[in-house]
Design an enzyme around this catalytic site. Sequence first.
Site, PDB file in Angstrom:
ATOM      1  N   GLU A 137      56.249   0.117  12.356  1.00  0.00           N
ATOM      2  CA  GLU A 137      55.316  -0.657  12.584  1.00  0.00           C
ATOM      3  C   GLU A 137      54.232  -0.291  13.533  1.00  0.00           C
ATOM      4  OE1 GLU A 137      56.555  -4.831  13.224  1.00  0.00           O
ATOM      5  OE2 GLU A 137      58.455  -4.582  11.929  1.00  0.00           O
TER       6      GLU A 137
HETATM    7  N1  CAA Z   1      45.007 -10.015  14.195  1.00  0.00           N
HETATM    8  C1  CAA Z   1      44.051 -10.378  13.536  1.00  0.00           C
HETATM    9  N2  CAA Z   1      42.952  -9.711  12.841  1.00  0.00           N
HETATM   10  C2  CAA Z   1      43.080  -8.555  13.173  1.00  0.00           C
HETATM   11  C3  CAA Z   1      43.979  -7.804  14.145  1.00  0.00           C
HETATM   12  C4  CAA Z   1      45.005  -8.796  14.615  1.00  0.00           C
HETATM   13  N3  CAA Z   1      45.903  -8.190  15.227  1.00  0.00           N
HETATM   14  N4  CAA Z   1      43.683  -6.446  14.306  1.00  0.00           N
HETATM   15  C5  CAA Z   1      42.557  -6.106  13.523  1.00  0.00           C
HETATM   16  N5  CAA Z   1      42.268  -7.253  12.874  1.00  0.00           N
HETATM   17  C6  CAA Z   1      40.817  -7.398  12.202  1.00  0.00           C
HETATM   18  C7  CAA Z   1      39.924  -7.184  13.031  1.00  0.00           C
HETATM   19  O1  CAA Z   1      39.299  -7.962  13.783  1.00  0.00           O
HETATM   20  C8  CAA Z   1      38.663  -6.589  11.952  1.00  0.00           C
HETATM   21  O2  CAA Z   1      37.987  -7.782  11.371  1.00  0.00           O
HETATM   22  P1  CAA Z   1      36.489  -7.994  11.126  1.00  0.00           P
HETATM   23  O3  CAA Z   1      36.210  -7.037  10.146  1.00  0.00           O
HETATM   24  O4  CAA Z   1      36.295  -9.210  10.694  1.00  0.00           O
HETATM   25  O5  CAA Z   1      35.834  -7.634  12.434  1.00  0.00           O
HETATM   26  C9  CAA Z   1      39.648  -5.950  10.910  1.00  0.00           C
HETATM   27  O6  CAA Z   1      40.835  -6.393  10.974  1.00  0.00           O
HETATM   28  C10 CAA Z   1      39.423  -4.477  11.047  1.00  0.00           C
HETATM   29  O7  CAA Z   1      40.097  -4.150  12.272  1.00  0.00           O
HETATM   30  P2  CAA Z   1      39.848  -2.553  12.756  1.00  0.00           P
HETATM   31  O8  CAA Z   1      38.754  -2.164  12.702  1.00  0.00           O
HETATM   32  O9  CAA Z   1      40.907  -2.665  14.116  1.00  0.00           O
HETATM   33  O10 CAA Z   1      40.899  -1.899  11.640  1.00  0.00           O
HETATM   34  P3  CAA Z   1      41.370  -0.539  11.721  1.00  0.00           P
HETATM   35  O11 CAA Z   1      41.114   0.056  10.126  1.00  0.00           O
HETATM   36  O12 CAA Z   1      40.461   0.610  12.525  1.00  0.00           O
HETATM   37  O13 CAA Z   1      42.827  -0.305  11.807  1.00  0.00           O
HETATM   38  C11 CAA Z   1      44.880  -0.154  13.155  1.00  0.00           C
HETATM   39  C12 CAA Z   1      43.373  -0.807  12.959  1.00  0.00           C
HETATM   40  C13 CAA Z   1      45.303  -1.122  14.332  1.00  0.00           C
HETATM   41  C14 CAA Z   1      44.836   1.167  13.386  1.00  0.00           C
HETATM   42  C15 CAA Z   1      45.734  -0.833  11.853  1.00  0.00           C
HETATM   43  O14 CAA Z   1      45.255  -0.026  10.524  1.00  0.00           O
HETATM   44  C16 CAA Z   1      47.126  -0.526  11.980  1.00  0.00           C
HETATM   45  O15 CAA Z   1      47.664  -1.415  12.910  1.00  0.00           O
HETATM   46  N6  CAA Z   1      47.761   0.528  11.586  1.00  0.00           N
HETATM   47  C17 CAA Z   1      49.147   0.751  11.384  1.00  0.00           C
HETATM   48  C18 CAA Z   1      49.908   0.350  10.429  1.00  0.00           C
HETATM   49  C19 CAA Z   1      51.358  -0.308  10.803  1.00  0.00           C
HETATM   50  O16 CAA Z   1      51.492  -0.586  11.772  1.00  0.00           O
HETATM   51  N7  CAA Z   1      52.034  -0.248   9.793  1.00  0.00           N
HETATM   52  C20 CAA Z   1      53.511  -0.972   9.887  1.00  0.00           C
HETATM   53  C21 CAA Z   1      53.863  -1.219   8.443  1.00  0.00           C
HETATM   54  S1  CAA Z   1      55.289  -2.624   8.603  1.00  0.00           S
HETATM   55  C22 CAA Z   1      56.541  -1.384   9.024  1.00  0.00           C
HETATM   56  O17 CAA Z   1      56.660  -0.312   9.565  1.00  0.00           O
HETATM   57  C23 CAA Z   1      58.124  -2.320   8.865  1.00  0.00           C
HETATM   58  C24 CAA Z   1      59.282  -1.798   9.600  1.00  0.00           C
HETATM   59  O18 CAA Z   1      59.172  -0.951  10.477  1.00  0.00           O
HETATM   60  C25 CAA Z   1      60.238  -2.524   9.632  1.00  0.00           C
HETATM   61  P1  FAD Z   2      50.699   8.905   9.344  1.00  0.00           P
HETATM   62  O1  FAD Z   2      49.603   7.801   9.553  1.00  0.00           O
HETATM   63  O2  FAD Z   2      50.431   9.981   8.443  1.00  0.00           O
HETATM   64  O3  FAD Z   2      50.762   9.847  10.796  1.00  0.00           O
HETATM   65  C1  FAD Z   2      50.949  11.055  11.158  1.00  0.00           C
HETATM   66  C2  FAD Z   2      50.902  11.326  12.566  1.00  0.00           C
HETATM   67  O4  FAD Z   2      49.358  11.210  12.758  1.00  0.00           O
HETATM   68  C3  FAD Z   2      51.673  10.310  13.564  1.00  0.00           C
HETATM   69  O5  FAD Z   2      52.167  10.914  14.574  1.00  0.00           O
HETATM   70  C4  FAD Z   2      50.600   9.407  13.789  1.00  0.00           C
HETATM   71  O6  FAD Z   2      50.650   8.663  15.003  1.00  0.00           O
HETATM   72  C5  FAD Z   2      49.234  10.194  13.924  1.00  0.00           C
HETATM   73  N1  FAD Z   2      47.997   9.351  13.628  1.00  0.00           N
HETATM   74  C6  FAD Z   2      47.616   8.775  12.656  1.00  0.00           C
HETATM   75  N2  FAD Z   2      46.565   8.255  12.786  1.00  0.00           N
HETATM   76  C7  FAD Z   2      46.274   8.459  14.305  1.00  0.00           C
HETATM   77  C8  FAD Z   2      45.137   7.914  15.106  1.00  0.00           C
HETATM   78  N3  FAD Z   2      44.220   7.015  14.577  1.00  0.00           N
HETATM   79  N4  FAD Z   2      45.184   8.410  16.337  1.00  0.00           N
HETATM   80  C9  FAD Z   2      46.180   9.202  17.068  1.00  0.00           C
HETATM   81  N5  FAD Z   2      47.118   9.503  16.126  1.00  0.00           N
HETATM   82  C10 FAD Z   2      47.147   9.248  14.812  1.00  0.00           C
HETATM   83  N6  FAD Z   2      56.087   0.256   5.925  1.00  0.00           N
HETATM   84  C11 FAD Z   2      55.773  -0.939   5.454  1.00  0.00           C
HETATM   85  O7  FAD Z   2      54.800  -1.299   5.067  1.00  0.00           O
HETATM   86  N7  FAD Z   2      56.995  -1.785   5.500  1.00  0.00           N
HETATM   87  C12 FAD Z   2      58.117  -1.347   5.985  1.00  0.00           C
HETATM   88  O8  FAD Z   2      59.175  -2.286   5.930  1.00  0.00           O
HETATM   89  C13 FAD Z   2      58.304  -0.053   6.623  1.00  0.00           C
HETATM   90  N8  FAD Z   2      59.447   0.324   7.151  1.00  0.00           N
HETATM   91  C14 FAD Z   2      59.610   1.599   7.306  1.00  0.00           C
HETATM   92  C15 FAD Z   2      60.884   2.210   7.726  1.00  0.00           C
HETATM   93  C16 FAD Z   2      61.155   3.386   7.871  1.00  0.00           C
HETATM   94  C17 FAD Z   2      62.397   3.779   8.208  1.00  0.00           C
HETATM   95  C18 FAD Z   2      59.745   4.175   7.993  1.00  0.00           C
HETATM   96  C19 FAD Z   2      59.986   5.663   8.295  1.00  0.00           C
HETATM   97  C20 FAD Z   2      58.702   3.689   7.873  1.00  0.00           C
HETATM   98  C21 FAD Z   2      58.553   2.475   7.418  1.00  0.00           C
HETATM   99  N9  FAD Z   2      57.234   1.784   7.225  1.00  0.00           N
HETATM  100  C22 FAD Z   2      57.223   0.844   6.591  1.00  0.00           C
HETATM  101  C23 FAD Z   2      56.123   2.736   7.315  1.00  0.00           C
HETATM  102  C24 FAD Z   2      55.708   3.025   8.707  1.00  0.00           C
HETATM  103  O9  FAD Z   2      55.060   2.022   9.166  1.00  0.00           O
HETATM  104  C25 FAD Z   2      54.718   4.195   8.602  1.00  0.00           C
HETATM  105  O10 FAD Z   2      55.683   5.419   8.635  1.00  0.00           O
HETATM  106  C26 FAD Z   2      53.940   4.420  10.163  1.00  0.00           C
HETATM  107  O11 FAD Z   2      53.079   3.299  10.073  1.00  0.00           O
HETATM  108  C27 FAD Z   2      53.022   5.869  10.111  1.00  0.00           C
HETATM  109  O12 FAD Z   2      52.491   5.921   8.762  1.00  0.00           O
HETATM  110  P2  FAD Z   2      52.649   7.620   8.168  1.00  0.00           P
HETATM  111  O13 FAD Z   2      54.165   7.421   7.922  1.00  0.00           O
HETATM  112  O14 FAD Z   2      51.953   7.467   7.017  1.00  0.00           O
HETATM  113  O15 FAD Z   2      52.244   8.585   9.126  1.00  0.00           O
END
Ligand code: CAA
Ligand code: FAD
Length: 379
Positions: free
Chosen positions: A363
């Site tokens: 997340e």
């Molecule tokens: N709510 C609504 N809109 C949002 C927002 C929010 N919280 N955050 C950003 N936006 C909007 C911005 O306002 C912007 O909109 P405009 O273009 O209209 O201005 C647009 O989104 C782009 O925003 P950013 O420029 O901030 O986007 P970015 O490309 O720089 O990315 C980031 C920002 C925070 C790094 C984002 O890519 C991010 O959260 N990355 C991490 C991904 C992640 O958390 N993955 C989780 C997968 S789920 C998972 O892991 C499940 C599990 O564990 C069980």
């Molecule tokens: P990368 O993005 O390649 O990152 C590698 C390293 O670089 C990390 O240390 C990171 O912090 C660092 N890094 C990257 N960008 C930056 C930056 N801008 N500044 C500083 N450091 C940075 N995803 C879903 O969509 N749905 C799910 O249900 C889900 N469940 C998951 C369950 C498990 C067990 C795991 C392992 C992952 C899951 N994910 C899910 C994916 C998870 O959200 C990603 O693994 C996570 O967001 C990181 O992406 P990545 O693994 O590609 O790492």
Amino acid sequence: MDFQLTEEQAMLRKMIQDFAKKDVAPTASERDEEERFDRGIFDKMAELGLTGIPWPETYGGIGADFVSYVIAIEELSRVCASTGVTLSAHLSLASWPIYKYGNESQKKNFLYRLATGEALGAYALSEPGAGSDAASMKTTATKDGDAYVLNGNKVWITNGGEADIYIVFAKTDEAAKHKGISAFIVEKGMAGFTFGKKEKKLGIRSSPTTELIFENCRVPEENLLGEEGDGFKIAMSTLDGGRNGIAAQAVGIAQGALDAAVAYAKEREQFGKPIAHLQGISFKLADMATAVEAARLLTYQAAWLESNGKPYGKASAMAKLFAGDAAMRVTTEAVQVFGGYGYTKDYPVERYMRDAKITQIYEGTNEIQRLVIGRMLTK
Ligand code: CAA
Ligand code: FAD
């Protein structure tokens, strides 16, 4: 300011503690060892109403608040972090976006089935080349008559393979970065939607993490969530709340490890007395307990903000950042309190330590939480 749980919240906590002790804890180690997901546990959570905690009764929920939701994730994770994340992904990642952005027909169908536990949910944002940089996704959705045709791969999907309903993000306009992404409700069994590799993991091993494959998968246009191009906003706002679920998971894992460490320190004797009476150990326990409590306060605060209609994105990112780091520290110290025994599978603390690590990664990694918090402070 009132730090007391309401009567309903306190009753829910007690009910979940009883359920966790009776139906989740006894098989936690075995499911971890066998990497086995148990749908029966999810079905029991459905019977108790946990699969629809924060949704109104009209949509199959029990109408409780987000503090109740984090209490549930915390208490489940206190005995089994895999069960905690199953429910967290189901509620905050799969159900929340339908509750928030779905039309009435999508809520009556998909949200209702998720809330009652008839269906299990999942959320598919990440791809092999798009993790932290989620907007760089490659999966496409091309309009063709009354359907969108999905092509591409999603990886790391929690509940993947087991879930019935998936929120899938794909590009409807490849040229536009954030604004070219749309969100779709995809059901297991749709033609062209299959499952790939199931990951073998360090921790949360009874939570399935699976690849999703879309090959010319036709998704009816009525399954578009929100408007075309709304997908990135939907994905990010969903994570605002989801991250607090992971904070709660981290609090639960840390509390579980602390409970075990305190009990062991009172019974293990060295140098003629329980090790709890050695200052080196009691100071460790005091630091662990303080970290757990601080993490819990940040988590409950973010949940309270969401329940009261106030902005909660920054609070949620702070809670996840702090609680994830706290869980890693506390579980590592718990293994230390157990000495050599802590390093074996005879005690649960090694599992807590392995499970804690993921809370700093998914997340949004904790580096990404810092980025989110930093941007909010300076924008
Ligand atoms: N709510 C609504 N809109 C949002 C927002 C929010 N919280 N955050 C950003 N936006 C909007 C911005 O306002 C912007 O909109 P405009 O273009 O209209 O201005 C647009 O989104 C782009 O925003 P950013 O420029 O901030 O986007 P970015 O490309 O720089 O990315 C980031 C920002 C925070 C790094 C984002 O890519 C991010 O959260 N990355 C991490 C991904 C992640 O958390 N993955 C989780 C997968 S789920 C998972 O892991 C499940 C599990 O564990 C069980
Ligand atoms: P990368 O993005 O390649 O990152 C590698 C390293 O670089 C990390 O240390 C990171 O912090 C660092 N890094 C990257 N960008 C930056 C930056 N801008 N500044 C500083 N450091 C940075 N995803 C879903 O969509 N749905 C799910 O249900 C889900 N469940 C998951 C369950 C498990 C067990 C795991 C392992 C992952 C899951 N994910 C899910 C994916 C998870 O959200 C990603 O693994 C996570 O967001 C990181 O992406 P990545 O693994 O590609 O790492």
